[in-house]
Design a protein around this motif. Structure first.
Motif, PDB file in Angstrom:
ATOM      1  N   SER B 107       1.056  -1.346  -0.050  1.00 47.25           N
ATOM      2  CA  SER B 107      -0.052  -0.024  -0.143  1.00 47.25           C
ATOM      3  C   SER B 107       0.816   1.214   0.009  1.00 47.25           C
ATOM      4  N   TRP B 108       1.778   1.309  -1.021  1.00 49.67           N
ATOM      5  CA  TRP B 108       2.870   2.389  -0.941  1.00 49.67           C
ATOM      6  C   TRP B 108       1.954   3.836  -1.199  1.00 49.67           C
ATOM      7  N   ASP B 109       1.014   3.613  -1.741  1.00 49.88           N
ATOM      8  CA  ASP B 109       0.162   4.998  -2.168  1.00 49.88           C
ATOM      9  C   ASP B 109      -0.709   5.307  -0.934  1.00 49.88           C
ATOM     10  N   ARG B 110      -0.328   4.797   0.176  1.00 51.41           N
ATOM     11  CA  ARG B 110      -0.994   5.215   1.339  1.00 51.41           C
ATOM     12  C   ARG B 110      -0.024   5.830   2.436  1.00 51.41           C
ATOM     13  N   PHE B 111       1.220   6.143   2.156  1.00 55.15           N
ATOM     14  CA  PHE B 111       2.059   6.727   2.744  1.00 55.15           C
ATOM     15  C   PHE B 111       1.521   8.196   3.117  1.00 55.15           C
ATOM     16  N   LYS B 112       1.552   8.639   4.597  1.00 57.45           N
ATOM     17  CA  LYS B 112       1.079   9.828   4.922  1.00 57.45           C
ATOM     18  C   LYS B 112       2.202  10.607   5.549  1.00 57.45           C
ATOM     19  N   VAL B 113       2.221  12.035   5.138  1.00 56.43           N
ATOM     20  CA  VAL B 113       3.364  12.959   5.516  1.00 56.43           C
ATOM     21  C   VAL B 113       2.890  13.339   6.945  1.00 56.43           C
TER      22      VAL B 113
END
Lengths: 144, 364
Positions: B107-113
């Motif tokens: 789920s690399w698109d779910r990284f949150k800053v």
């Protein structure tokens, strides 16, 4: 080769649509019921609608294939497609939020696409009724 | 087609339309909006002094954090995209974050800053992975023991995080602290209180207030927030001004998808929140008794709580911008930063406001 009439194509499309839609709803009965439970219009009836909608679709699909019942089934098809279209239009226009309660490949469509799809089939139903009425009367031979 | 058939088609259409309108008439849509049995203490006009508006290139930004003079925006559709805005001039700068071998993460698109200047963090509770880098160069890398799964993670220091993770023995989400030393990962199951399903009922927003070294959790579906110290020891629990002490939610287990779904009407109590110095700001979805419905529905009502005493102070209403509703907000010093669609509005507020009137006022 047998002549494939336009009416046969319309009937075929409807049978395909109703059997596919009802099968996908019944296979994921709990998901479908939970999704209906979010719709502000029909949330109170989710338990039995989860049965009734696919059930009615299957009945109409079979009736379309019985010559004596075909005209009635076409009117029923028109009514149900018109009802679905009206439901979607209503949710898009008047609902403060948009719930999801769709079946199978149809859930890949957005709500506007779904509305157009349903309206198209509503028109097909009218076409089907017209073609069914245009069929020549069965010839009656008199044995004199 | 003969006339009789046209009439039949028309009757079917009218019958179907009547069904839809009949359903509408008895549906919750025609009921009057719920009003809570409490009054809000609205701030007078003059609380908001001026606004600056900036149009962003996309409508998919969220607020990742703030530092003394800047607000940082992450993007939902691209985890490596960071925008830095100066809160006084609205000058903007774009930073490309770099996650080496990003596609090898689940789920690399779910990284949150998350921002804790001079560092930025990228958190992913599904892989799980917590990456860190310097905002000045944008290169992110793993730096600590980060093997615990989490739903949310907030940096407390260079090497410790507050997390919300699922606890198998409690069968609910609980708060935990993860540090880069021998203590590692430790739950504190005394903080969140399960009410029914253990997942949605304890859903909430996790904040770290650096100036007061406090971890604050605001429940989404009930009228409570909890204040802890930086070691996750509970300081106190306080109520928000509405009266929903029990999460008014209904969940349904979907066996075929091994999941749990929220069903019924939407029922968020506390929608958004932000902590700044000794103020906790909460955007509430419950209409007050003395509140104007129009400004409530066409704007966002924000309640202010004093985190020193746990008491409610006052409220104000923010009109939506360009018909877009409030997506995210944060407060830093005397600046209120809001996101509406693809617009950022920075309003200067009179943070040392004097409370007086109880009549409803709304602010443009």
């Amino acid at each position: 080769m047998k002549n494939i009439k336009l009416l046969d194509v319309v009937i075929f499309l409807f049978v395909l649509l109703f059997l596919y839609a009802s099968a996908s709803k019944l296979m994921e009965y709990d998901v479908f019921q939970a999704q209906i439970g979010k719709s502000p219009l029909i949330m109170g009836y989710s338990k039995w609608l989860a049965f009734a909608v696919p059930g009615i679709e299957i009945i109409i699909a079979f009736a379309l294939l019985v010559p004596r019942l075909q005209l009635a089934a076409l009117y029923a098809s028109f009514s149900i497609m018109f009802l679905f279209s009206a439901y979607i239009a209503f949710i898009l226009l008047f609902s403060p939020y948009v719930p999801c309660s769709c079946g199978g490949i149809l859930s890949k469509m957005g709500w506007t696409e779904h509305l157009i799809f349903n309206l198209a089939f509503t028109l097909f139903a009218i076409l089907g009724i017209h073609l069914n009425l245009k069929q020549p009367e069965k010839e009656v031979t008199l044995a004199i | 087609m003969r006339k009789k058939h046209v009439l039949l088609l028309l009757s079917c259409s009218i019958a179907m339309l009547s069904i839809i309108f009949g359903l509408y008439a008895i549906s919750p849509l025609t009921k009057e909006m719920y009003r809570g049995a409490f009054n809000r203490n609205f701030l007078p006009d003059g609380f908001i002094k001026e606004s600056l508006i900036l149009k962003l290139p996309y409508n998919s930004y969220y607020i990742a954090g703030t530092s003394k003079q800047k607000v940082y925006l992450g993007n939902w559709t691209n985890p490596q995209h960071l925008v830095i805005l100066d809160i006084n001039s609205l000058d903007s700068q774009h930073v490309s974050l770099k996650i080496p071998n990003i596609t090898k993460y689940k789920s690399w698109d779910r990284f949150k800053v998350k921002i804790d200047s001079p560092y930025f963090y990228l958190v992913n509770g599904i892989n799980p992975a917590i990456l860190r880098g310097l905002i000045s160069n944008g290169k992110a890398e793993r730096f600590m023991n980060d093997s615990a799964y989490f739903a949310d993670a907030v940096p407390i220091s260079k090497s410790s995080f507050a997390l919300r993770s699922y606890n198998l023995s409690e069968k609910s989400f609980e708060l935990a602290k993860e540090t880069n030393d021998s203590t590692g990962f430790r739950f504190n199951t005394e903080i969140l209180q399960k009410q029914n399903d253990g997942m949605f009922c304890v859903e909430g927003m996790l904040h770290y207030n650096k100036s007061k070294k406090e971890i604050i959790y605001v429940y989404t579906y009930r009228n409570q927030y909890i204040v802890c110290d930086s070691n996750l020891n509970k300081k106190y629990i306080s109520n928000t001004i509405d009266t929903f002490s029990h999460a008014p939610i209904k969940t349904v287990d979907v066996e075929s998808q091994n999941s749990k779904m929220l069903t019924g009407l939407p029922n968020i109590i506390n929608a958004l929140s932000s902590v700044s110095q000794n103020n906790l700001f909460i955007k509430s979805n419950i209409l007050a008794k003395n509140e104007n419905i129009k400004s409530f529905v066409e704007g966002a009502t924000i309640d202010i709580y004093d985190t020193n005493t746990g008491r409610y102070k006052s409220s104000f209403n923010l009109y939506n911008h360009e018909d877009k509703s409030l997506l995210d907000f944060t407060v830093i010093k005397n600046k209120l930063i809001t996101i509406y669609g693809d617009y950022v509005l920075i309003r200067t507020i009179d943070i040392a406001h004097k409370q007086n009137t109880t009549s409803n006022t709304h602010i443009q």
